[in-house]
Design a protein around this motif. Structure first.
Motif, PDB file in Angstrom:
ATOM      1  N   ALA A 195       3.420  -1.810   3.183  1.00  0.00           N
ATOM      2  CA  ALA A 195       3.298  -2.812   2.395  1.00  0.00           C
ATOM      3  C   ALA A 195       5.221  -2.766   1.174  1.00  0.00           C
ATOM      4  O   ALA A 195       5.391  -2.185   1.476  1.00  0.00           O
ATOM      5  CB  ALA A 195       3.104  -1.495   1.190  1.00  0.00           C
ATOM      6  N   ASN A 196       4.754  -3.952   0.648  1.00  0.00           N
ATOM      7  CA  ASN A 196       5.905  -3.898  -0.198  1.00  0.00           C
ATOM      8  C   ASN A 196       5.175  -5.159  -1.467  1.00  0.00           C
ATOM      9  O   ASN A 196       4.073  -5.001  -1.845  1.00  0.00           O
ATOM     10  CB  ASN A 196       6.889  -4.626   1.009  1.00  0.00           C
ATOM     11  CG  ASN A 196       8.882  -5.249   0.141  1.00  0.00           C
ATOM     12  OD1 ASN A 196       9.199  -4.286   0.012  1.00  0.00           O
ATOM     13  ND2 ASN A 196       8.626  -6.194  -0.161  1.00  0.00           N
ATOM     14  N   LYS A 197       6.784  -5.052  -2.189  1.00  0.00           N
ATOM     15  CA  LYS A 197       6.293  -5.721  -3.297  1.00  0.00           C
ATOM     16  C   LYS A 197       5.219  -7.081  -3.284  1.00  0.00           C
ATOM     17  O   LYS A 197       5.500  -8.302  -2.818  1.00  0.00           O
ATOM     18  CB  LYS A 197       7.503  -6.448  -4.242  1.00  0.00           C
ATOM     19  CG  LYS A 197       7.457  -6.924  -5.273  1.00  0.00           C
ATOM     20  CD  LYS A 197       6.782  -6.280  -6.102  1.00  0.00           C
ATOM     21  CE  LYS A 197       7.662  -5.072  -6.367  1.00  0.00           C
ATOM     22  NZ  LYS A 197       6.510  -4.233  -7.884  1.00  0.00           N
ATOM     23  N   ILE A 198       4.505  -7.308  -4.389  1.00  0.00           N
ATOM     24  CA  ILE A 198       3.652  -8.245  -4.542  1.00  0.00           C
ATOM     25  C   ILE A 198       4.159  -9.461  -4.171  1.00  0.00           C
ATOM     26  O   ILE A 198       5.393 -10.480  -4.476  1.00  0.00           O
ATOM     27  CB  ILE A 198       3.096  -8.510  -5.362  1.00  0.00           C
ATOM     28  CG1 ILE A 198       1.351  -9.574  -5.388  1.00  0.00           C
ATOM     29  CG2 ILE A 198       3.902  -8.412  -6.509  1.00  0.00           C
ATOM     30  CD1 ILE A 198      -0.121  -8.297  -4.941  1.00  0.00           C
TER      31      ILE A 198
ATOM     32  N   ALA B 110      10.510  -2.380   1.518  1.00  0.00           N
ATOM     33  CA  ALA B 110       9.070  -1.716   2.206  1.00  0.00           C
ATOM     34  C   ALA B 110       8.891  -0.709   0.829  1.00  0.00           C
ATOM     35  O   ALA B 110      10.251   0.177   0.826  1.00  0.00           O
ATOM     36  CB  ALA B 110       9.084  -1.219   3.779  1.00  0.00           C
ATOM     37  N   ASP B 111       7.645  -0.137   1.004  1.00  0.00           N
ATOM     38  CA  ASP B 111       7.867   0.652   0.299  1.00  0.00           C
ATOM     39  C   ASP B 111       6.922   1.211   0.727  1.00  0.00           C
ATOM     40  O   ASP B 111       6.678   2.955   0.785  1.00  0.00           O
ATOM     41  CB  ASP B 111       6.557   0.180  -1.067  1.00  0.00           C
ATOM     42  CG  ASP B 111       7.272  -0.123  -2.150  1.00  0.00           C
ATOM     43  OD1 ASP B 111       8.224  -1.848  -1.827  1.00  0.00           O
ATOM     44  OD2 ASP B 111       7.619   0.315  -3.328  1.00  0.00           O
ATOM     45  N   ARG B 112       5.601   1.067   2.245  1.00  0.00           N
ATOM     46  CA  ARG B 112       5.263   2.170   3.344  1.00  0.00           C
ATOM     47  C   ARG B 112       5.449   1.265   4.289  1.00  0.00           C
ATOM     48  O   ARG B 112       4.276   0.300   4.415  1.00  0.00           O
ATOM     49  CB  ARG B 112       3.854   2.827   2.287  1.00  0.00           C
ATOM     50  CG  ARG B 112       3.121   3.628   2.858  1.00  0.00           C
ATOM     51  CD  ARG B 112       2.278   4.668   2.497  1.00  0.00           C
ATOM     52  NE  ARG B 112       2.494   5.168   1.464  1.00  0.00           N
ATOM     53  CZ  ARG B 112       1.718   5.906   0.483  1.00  0.00           C
ATOM     54  NH1 ARG B 112       1.162   6.985   1.603  1.00  0.00           N
ATOM     55  NH2 ARG B 112       1.956   6.819  -0.171  1.00  0.00           N
TER      56      ARG B 112
HETATM   57  C1  LIG Z   1      14.799  -0.652  -1.396  1.00  0.00           C
HETATM   58  S1  LIG Z   1      12.753  -0.937  -1.127  1.00  0.00           S
HETATM   59  C2  LIG Z   1      12.451  -0.960  -3.199  1.00  0.00           C
HETATM   60  C3  LIG Z   1      10.519  -1.844  -3.197  1.00  0.00           C
HETATM   61  O1  LIG Z   1      10.766  -1.189  -3.880  1.00  0.00           O
HETATM   62  C4  LIG Z   1      10.282  -2.484  -4.727  1.00  0.00           C
HETATM   63  O2  LIG Z   1       8.645  -1.781  -5.916  1.00  0.00           O
HETATM   64  P1  LIG Z   1       9.259  -0.940  -7.988  1.00  0.00           P
HETATM   65  O3  LIG Z   1       9.906  -2.296  -8.133  1.00  0.00           O
HETATM   66  O4  LIG Z   1       8.021  -1.913  -7.976  1.00  0.00           O
HETATM   67  O5  LIG Z   1       9.512   0.015  -6.905  1.00  0.00           O
HETATM   68  C5  LIG Z   1      10.391  -3.437  -4.083  1.00  0.00           C
HETATM   69  O6  LIG Z   1       8.980  -3.304  -3.748  1.00  0.00           O
HETATM   70  C6  LIG Z   1      10.927  -3.355  -3.072  1.00  0.00           C
HETATM   71  O7  LIG Z   1      11.058  -4.184  -1.697  1.00  0.00           O
END
Ligand SMILES: CSC[C@H]1O[C@H](OP(=O)(O)O)[C@H](O)[C@@H]1O
Length: 346
Positions: free
Chosen positions: A248-251, A238-240
């Motif tokens: 909120a997480n990766k698309i 998750a990111d938030r």
């Molecule tokens: C350990 S949570 C990493 C989380 O961040 C990633 O996004 P990004 O690669 O764009 O920084 C993705 O959402 C992951 O779940």
């Protein structure tokens, strides 16, 4: 199976004592190249360009960015050092909008700075190192808690990269997968995670380093994999996280959660409590980062006025589609009912 120490060999970030070494993840898995940063602007650019990425890793990098700023600006004779450091903190905060860990880490660092009058460097460095060490400890704790929940899992699909490359070490969702596999070598699938391919380029590479068998799938094959019965859990990072448990997480995560509901597959989100945003009630309030069209469009369309690309790099999964949110402080089951407030009040 590599030991914890061996796993620490593949690190996104390394503090040298006077600079921050950052593994350029854009070049993985073909090339292992570390860049060295000695100022906050460089770290902000490393975050914005996704040389370093992953919510916890972004927060840790930003914390060391503040240390580099203090090291650059502080001196007894410079009466403006605090304003100059604040300018650098703002630059770091503007690097990427969605991962709350970035803002959480900067808030931690600012709270330490505000109390400083003498040489702040030792105290501010200790704070950054604690953020880094606490993240790794949280990942191992979440690994155990998540693996307990997955004790009877038969197959797992993960998305994006949530391993040592996205954190201080070991990983969040991938940390759970590492722990599950050490207890029970079940089938692990990784989605390629277009368009940046964190799954194909980073997760497959990390698991191969650990000698954990992993099967890569195209993002578009996820529904058919679920229909085959090969997996009973989707495990992601998750990111938030909003207080009601929206994530909120990766698309592509939202798509997986909708597909999981259709196929009686459970969804686990793994994230440290620094990913919970206590200031927002639900996922509608989360800013979703839009990245350059060029990260999606082939170069041949660069100047074509008829072709554009829509490139949101996160989405929001409603809490009601999530079976469990695992943090270092405990697990929120069925967050659609009670949210995650209990995890941050503890
Ligand atoms: C350990 S949570 C990493 C989380 O961040 C990633 O996004 P990004 O690669 O764009 O920084 C993705 O959402 C992951 O779940």
């Amino acid at each position: 199976m590599t030991t914890r120490q061996q796993q620490s060999a593949v690190l996104a970030l390394q503090w040298t004592g006077h600079s921050l070494r950052v593994l350029d993840q854009r070049q993985l898995p073909d090339t292992i190249n570390y860049d060295e940063y000695t100022d906050a602007q460089g770290v902000a650019q490393a975050i914005a360009s996704m040389r370093v990425r992953g919510a916890p890793a972004i927060g840790i990098a930003a914390a060391y960015g503040v240390v580099l700023s203090v090291n650059q600006h502080y001196s007894k004779s410079n009466s403006s050092w605090q304003q100059q450091v604040q300018t650098d903190i703002t630059t770091l905060a503007n690097s990427r909008p969605t991962a709350v860990n970035l803002f959480w880490a900067l808030t931690q660092m600012k709270s330490v700075l505000d109390g400083q009058s003498d040489d702040p460097l030792p105290t501010i460095l200790a704070c950054a190192k604690k953020i880094h060490a606490d993240d790794i400890a949280a990942n191992y704790k979440m690994g155990e808690l998540g693996a307990d929940v997955l004790a009877n899992a038969t197959g797992i699909l993960t998305h994006c990269n949530t391993g040592a490359l996205a954190t201080g070490g070991y990983g969040t969702a991938l940390g759970v997968i590492r722990t599950v596999y050490a207890r029970n070598p079940i089938k692990i699938y990784a989605g390629e995670t277009r368009p940046w391919l964190q799954g194909q380029r980073l997760t497959v590479w990390e698991l191969a380093q650990d000698e954990i068998p992993v099967t890569l799938i195209a993002d578009s094959a996820a529904a058919w994999l679920m229909k085959s019965g090969a997996i009973d859990w989707v495990v992601v990072g998750a990111d938030r996280i909003a207080l009601n448990g929206d994530v909120a997480n990766k698309i592509g995560t939202y798509s997986l959660a909708v597909l999981a509901k259709q196929h009686d597959v459970k969804v686990m989100v793994v994230a440290p409590t620094s990913t919970i945003d206590g200031a927002i009630e639900n996922g509608d309030q989360i800013e979703i980062e839009q990245r350059q069209q060029s990260e999606l469009l082939p170069d041949c369309y660069t100047d074509n006025t008829y072709v554009s690309a829509w490139n949101p790099v996160f989405d929001v999964t409603p809490a009601g589609l999530i079976s469990a949110i695992v943090t270092e402080r405990g697990v929120a089951f069925n967050p659609g009912v009670n949210g995650v407030v209990g995890l941050i009040e503890a």
